[in-house]
Design an enzyme around this catalytic site. Structure first.
Site, PDB file in Angstrom:
ATOM      1  N   LYS A   1       3.518   6.498   4.467  1.00 57.90           N
ATOM      2  CA  LYS A   1       2.769   5.235   4.424  1.00 57.90           C
ATOM      3  C   LYS A   1       2.465   4.716   5.824  1.00 57.90           C
ATOM      4  O   LYS A   1       2.013   3.582   5.993  1.00 57.90           O
ATOM      5  CB  LYS A   1       3.573   4.183   3.651  1.00 57.90           C
ATOM      6  CG  LYS A   1       3.900   4.580   2.209  1.00 57.90           C
ATOM      7  CD  LYS A   1       4.768   3.514   1.548  1.00 57.90           C
ATOM      8  CE  LYS A   1       5.466   4.056   0.318  1.00 57.90           C
ATOM      9  NZ  LYS A   1       6.489   3.120  -0.185  1.00 57.90           N
TER      10      LYS A   1
ATOM     11  N   PRO B   1       0.835  -1.211   0.000  1.00 57.96           N
ATOM     12  CA  PRO B   1       0.000   0.000   0.000  1.00 57.96           C
ATOM     13  C   PRO B   1       0.870   1.261   0.000  1.00 57.96           C
ATOM     14  O   PRO B   1       1.876   1.318   0.698  1.00 57.96           O
ATOM     15  CB  PRO B   1      -0.797  -0.095   1.302  1.00 57.96           C
ATOM     16  CG  PRO B   1      -0.570  -1.449   1.826  1.00 57.96           C
ATOM     17  CD  PRO B   1       0.654  -2.015   1.197  1.00 57.96           C
ATOM     18  N   GLU B   2       0.500   2.231  -0.822  1.00 61.79           N
ATOM     19  CA  GLU B   2       1.218   3.502  -0.890  1.00 61.79           C
ATOM     20  C   GLU B   2       0.296   4.587  -0.326  1.00 61.79           C
ATOM     21  O   GLU B   2      -0.762   4.283   0.211  1.00 61.79           O
ATOM     22  CB  GLU B   2       1.628   3.779  -2.341  1.00 61.79           C
ATOM     23  CG  GLU B   2       2.467   2.644  -2.929  1.00 61.79           C
ATOM     24  CD  GLU B   2       2.870   2.851  -4.381  1.00 61.79           C
ATOM     25  OE1 GLU B   2       2.964   4.010  -4.825  1.00 61.79           O
ATOM     26  OE2 GLU B   2       3.082   1.844  -5.077  1.00 61.79           O
TER      27      GLU B   2
ATOM     28  N   ARG C   1      13.698  -2.645  -9.197  1.00 65.65           N
ATOM     29  CA  ARG C   1      12.238  -2.557  -9.194  1.00 65.65           C
ATOM     30  C   ARG C   1      11.716  -2.588 -10.624  1.00 65.65           C
ATOM     31  O   ARG C   1      12.251  -1.907 -11.499  1.00 65.65           O
ATOM     32  CB  ARG C   1      11.781  -1.252  -8.530  1.00 65.65           C
ATOM     33  CG  ARG C   1      12.293  -1.038  -7.117  1.00 65.65           C
ATOM     34  CD  ARG C   1      11.781  -2.065  -6.130  1.00 65.65           C
ATOM     35  NE  ARG C   1      10.339  -2.043  -5.976  1.00 65.65           N
ATOM     36  CZ  ARG C   1       9.692  -1.300  -5.084  1.00 65.65           C
ATOM     37  NH1 ARG C   1      10.366  -0.543  -4.259  1.00 65.65           N
ATOM     38  NH2 ARG C   1       8.380  -1.332  -4.998  1.00 65.65           N
TER      39      ARG C   1
END
Ligand SMILES: [Zn+2]
Length: 286
Positions: A59, A2-3, A275
Site C-alpha cells: 500500500k 486505500p488498499e 475488524r
C-alpha cells in the site's frame, strides 16, 4: 483505507503527470506527516531532485528521485502511505495550501534549472490528509521502510505453492493473517473479505488447516479479485478516494442483509480481530 487496487490506480494516474518533473521546493504544513528524516532535512534533501519513476509496493506509493545532473549518487525514494484519509493530487501552478493539505511539493517542468522555465512552478503535488495518519518517508534505503513486507500478490513469487507453505508455517486465523502486511502485502479489509468469499473460506479458519486445494482457490481468488478491482480503478468510499467503481461489484463487503451473489443466503457481518467482517454463512462454513 486505500488498499492495493486504490494505490495502484493512484500510481497509474500520477505517473504521466510526475515523471520528469523537478521538485523546486517542499512546503511541510504538518511536520509529523514526515516520518523520516526531520521536516527540515526533508526540505533540504528533496530540493532539486527529479522524478524518475512512480510505482507501488503493497500500500506504499513510491516516487523515485534522482539529481538532475545524474550524479553517481544513490537514488532517493519518496514513500507515501495514505493510511485512513490521505489523498494525492497534482494541481496546476503554485497553489495556496488548503486546510488539510499537509505537504505540498512545487514542481517545475523538469528542464534545466539554469533556465527561467526551469525555475518556475508549473504544478504542485498536494498531499491532503484530514485525519493526519498518512506518512511520508524520504530515504536512500527503501528497505528500511518496506523491507518487512510480504510478497506482492500479483507478482510471480506469489504462487499457490508458496501460499500453502506459508499458511502452514503459521497457526493463525485466515482473516487477520491476510491483513498482516508482513505475510502478504496490499490486502486490507475489503479485498480480504471479497477474496475469502470467492474462495469459500471462513475468515476464522486456522491457516494450517487449509488444504492444498483450498490454498489454490484462495490464491486464485486473491488475484482475480485484485485484478478486477484494478480494472475498475479500485473502490470509492469514505468520500476520500474517488473515481473507482468496484464498490458496485462487492460480493460481501458492506453487503450485510443482502443476498449472497452465489447462493442467495443473506450476508452476515461479524467481528474478527476487531475488524468488521462480511461472510455468506452458507458458502463459507467454519
Ligand atoms: Zn453464499
Amino acid at each position: 483505507m486505500p488498499e492495493l487496487p486504490e494505490v495502484e490506480t493512484i500510481v497509474r494516474n500520477l505517473r504521466p503527470l510526475l515523471i520528469g518533473k523537478r521538485i523546486l521546493n517542499a512546503d511541510v504544513h504538518w511536520a509529523r506527516t514526515i516520518a523520516n528524516p526531520s521536516a527540515n532535512q526533508f526540505r533540504e534533501q528533496i530540493r532539486g531532485k527529479q522524478i524518475r519513476e512512480v510505482s507501488r509496493r503493497g500500500k506504499f506509493l513510491i516516487i523515485e528521485l534522482t539529481t538532475l545532473k545524474g550524479a553517481r549518487e544513490k537514488p532517493y525514494n519518496l514513500l507515501i502511505h495514505l493510511r485512513m484519509s490521505g489523498d494525492l493530487a497534482v494541481k496546476k501552478g503554485k497553489i495556496k495550501p488548503g486546510k488539510h493539505d499537509r505537504l505540498i511539493l512545487d514542481l517545475s517542468s523538469g528542464r534545466s534549472s539554469d533556465s527561467a522555465a526551469g525555475r518556475m512552478t508549473k504544478a504542485s503535488l498536494v498531499f491532503n490528509d484530514t485525519r493526519k495518519f498518512g506518512r511520508v518517508w524520504l530515504t536512500e534505503n527503501m528497505e528500511e521502510v518496506t523491507g518487512r513486507l510480504g510478497p506482492e500478490p500479483l507478482k510471480r513469487d506469489f504462487t499457490a505453492h508458496w501460499l500453502y507453505e506459508a499458511l502452514h508455517g503459521r497457526h493463525r486465523q485466515l482473516k487477520p493473517l491476510l491483513l498482516d502486511q508482513t505475510f502478504l502485502a496490499g490486502l486490507g479489509n475489503i479485498y480480504t473479505d471479497e477474496s475469502l468469499h470467492k474462495a469459500k473460506l471462513h475468515p476464522l479458519t486456522l491457516s494450517d488447516s487449509v488444504t492444498k486445494k483450498e490454498a489454490e482457490h484462495l490464491h486464485d481468488a486473491i488475484q482475480v479479485i485484485l485484478r478486477e478491482a484494478i480494472r475498475r480503478n479500485g473502490s470509492s468510499f469514505d468520500r476520500v478516494y474517488r473515481g473507482g467503481e468496484f464498490q458496485n461489484h462487492f460480493r460481501v463487503y458492506d453487503q450485510e442483509g443482502k443476498p449472497c451473489p452465489v447462493c442467495g443466503t443473506l450476508i452476515q457481518k461479524l467481528t474478527v480481530g476487531q475488524r468488521g467482517t462480511h461472510i455468506c454463512p452458507n458458502c463459507q462454513r467454519e
